[in-house]
Scaffold this active site. Structure first.
Site, short mmCIF file in Angstrom:
data_model
loop_
_atom_site.label_atom_id
_atom_site.label_comp_id
_atom_site.label_asym_id
_atom_site.label_seq_id
_atom_site.Cartn_x
_atom_site.Cartn_y
_atom_site.Cartn_z
N TRP A 106 39.99 45.66 43.51
CA TRP A 106 38.63 45.87 42.95
C TRP A 106 38.70 46.51 41.57
CZ3 TRP A 106 36.30 42.48 45.35
CH2 TRP A 106 36.41 42.30 46.72
N ASP A 107 39.64 47.44 41.40
CA ASP A 107 39.82 48.04 40.07
C ASP A 107 40.15 46.97 39.03
OD1 ASP A 107 39.42 50.71 40.81
OD2 ASP A 107 41.53 51.02 41.29
#
Lengths: 407, 407
Positions: A164-165
């Site tokens: 997700w980062d």
């Protein structure tokens, strides 16, 4: 020489961890100048693992290379004013700011936009309500860990990759360029906020996975190492290695059956079950049976034999590698043929030794954009203050003496 | 009404699966017009799981909404010419093409650029050498599955999330906008190729994980559900739920110790071990000990009690949700307050019923960009051919009759 499609664009960043830094690294690789405004003692990620035996952060040094680092005491009023002046400094393709601050009023959109109305301001957040969030918490909230891993193991399985980062970082890069196109068309700036939690929820929704649960089938079960909705799984080899074998298309499946000598077995099984494995839906339904049928072929062969047998067979597969194996292969390839390098490159750094880094995965007109340099913390402080704000050496000396800047 | 920062831009796509379709969905949400050129019987993903009981693909319908679908027989010469004419049709902010074809000479960059020299052509590939690759194979090759999951389980753990596909899609969106900025500045087009395998290798490299293996510590071991380099793990509750607890900063760690009543225990342990858990490095080193110390507190409480205790405590945590729970919460929230919706929204579709979809996670000037509509396969064929190529109804009728187009 490779093109630099974003040449002339200047992006300021004041952020930490993966999302913001990876977005600006990507923009730098496409040709933008990235000026990183660093807190004078470093941000919260300055010592983050992985680290060298001397405690230097490989993480920080790798995510923040090819940038110019300006170290400023952001707790002092004079330092805050310097940061604001840089971010809002003139230039048609400057006035672009990527950050992930919480509760720093001097960097609020309102304050900065008061100084430069056409600012492109991209703010990375944990949650859209301003609350915190990291890859591991938003992953839990989005529902992924409960469908990851073996069905025989209870409970959630977190992913090791900060997916997700990374995705948030790419979205931030898209947001920067969207803002720039909008500003060039209209003369107006944009304030763009991106919450990590929204990145996760929107992505899972856009795969149809939440909608799926509203259908009669309901919740998706864990499916281990199988590919959902088609056929693919890992197989152990006779020499303790693993390979990932997939058969997503009808042709790939046919090739896999042929190379493993199972043509007649599979045909008989189709008759017995009254099914047709040419359709991926059926391969998914009977995935465990098919996996069990294929297993002995792989278990009887070494990875090298499997590679030889599958080469040119039209089967879509890959060996599992460890991080260290990828690293060693990259080093060997760089030694053999520095000019023929793929996306992975070596980069020598005084602080970190030999680094293995990624060029821009976007190849432009056939070439990797691979210009790269290590970033030394604070090393561009004086040059940037001179170039962007016109400060003279006396003024810079005074800021140094007062501890407002470092280099 | 929300801004549409990419209004006026027209993107053509001819692709399948996740990367290309998600990139163009994101561009559509930012305001671009996306025209999807579909093979007349659908691409290889037209029936992909998850599906409804009637066999309709939730996957295709969700990734491809808010686009205009044009169905063309791409095996016929006339259909190939129509596709080429659309992709290279005039317009200052048209001439943008996203695709993932293998071996379709009529869509090669050379051929298309011969018809429109300033084309922005973004090609998504498996491998940079033109070979195939999917999320599962490139993940294996990049080294992630061998550090994912419990150390007690041998072998690789694949992730359930197609992380690389999603990241590749966002990179493709960045590439489109990079090309457009470059073309606006120079008048020149760009050919941008992105291989899924390169996306994975570059991202892992840019986290420093390959470099890490060159240091004395060598290969990274599996670390299960722990956060690498800091403190965080999952904990089971007394009522069969799980929570993800993190303590990345010193303050978060202090708050966690306080709320779980372990202040004195932790202080005594620090003395006994001669360590200081205020440093995340030490929390990581002793992660299993700390996890074991914290476990009973969570195991003695229900998820509701834990929520009540942790609220306002300054601990960064999240409950693990299932996909179905996220879906039900979203439905309930939409019923309570349709105007207050977050990034997840409901969308009614004739084919798929109630869909749960993600707005653009990039909030522009404080607003989600949430305009959305289901895409009906082939439904824009006639309108697009008329608008972009000026075809009259007689010509369109003839193409229909000859089976070159469908609608």
């Amino acid at each position: 020489m490779a093109l630099k499609p974003l040449a002339g664009i200047t992006v300021f960043e004041n952020d930490s961890f993966v999302a913001g830094p990876s977005s600006c690294l990507g923009l730098a690789q496409l040709g933008a100048e990235v000026i990183k405004i660093d807190p004078i003692k470093g941000g919260p990620d300055i010592d983050r693992w992985p680290i060298t035996p001397e405690g230097r952060s490989i993480y920080w040094g790798t995510l923040n290379r090819s940038k110019r680092s300006v170290a400023i005491d952001l707790r002092s009023e004079a330092g805050q004013e310097l940061a604001q002046a840089l971010i809002t400094s003139p230039g048609e393709d400057a006035g672009i700011f990527v950050e992930n601050n919480v509760g720093r009023p001097f960097l609020s959109d309102e304050v900065l936009r008061g100084k430069r109305a056409d600012l492109i301001h991209v703010k990375v957040q944990g949650s859209a309500d301003g609350g915190p969030g990291v890859d591991y918490t938003v992953n839990a909230e989005a529902g992924i860990p409960l469908i990851t891993g073996s069905a025989e193991v209870d409970g959630p399985a977190n992913h090791a990759l900060p997916a997700w980062d990374l995705l948030c970082g790419q979205a931030a890069a898209t947001a920067v360029l969207t803002g720039l196109l909008h500003r060039r068309s209209t003369g107006e700036g944009l304030y763009e906020e991106i919450a990590l939690k929204d990145i996760a929820l929107a992505a899972v929704a856009n795969l149809g996975w939440y909608t799926e649960t509203l259908q009669p089938a309901g919740e998706r079960a864990k499916h281990g190492n199988h590919i959902f909705g088609s056929f693919g799984s890992d197989f152990a080899t006779s020499d303790g290695r693993y390979v990932m074998i997939t058969a997503i298309t009808k042709r790939q499946w046919g090739n896999l059956v042929k190379v493993t000598g199972l043509t007649e077995v599979v045909a008989a099984l189709e008759t017995a079950l009254g099914t047709d494995f040419a359709l991926e839906t059926n391969r998914y339904t009977y995935r465990e049976t098919l996996e069990a049928l294929l297993k002995p072929w792989f278990a009887a062969r070494t990875a090298a034999q499997i590679t030889a047998d599958l080469e040119g067979s039209g089967v879509l597969w890959a060996p599992y590698a460890s991080l260290g194996e990828v690293a060693q292969e990259t080093l060997a390839a760089a030694q053999d043929d520095p000019a023929g390098a793929g996306v992975l490159r070596t980069l020598e750094s005084e602080a970190l030794g030999t680094m293995l880094v990624g060029a821009s995965p976007v190849r432009v007109n056939g070439e990797y954009l691979a210009e790269d340099s290590p970033t030394v913390f604070g090393s561009a402080t004086e040059a940037v203050l001179t170039e962007r704000l016109g400060l003279g050496s006396a003024e810079i000396g005074r800021l140094h003496d007062e501890g407002i800047i470092a280099s």
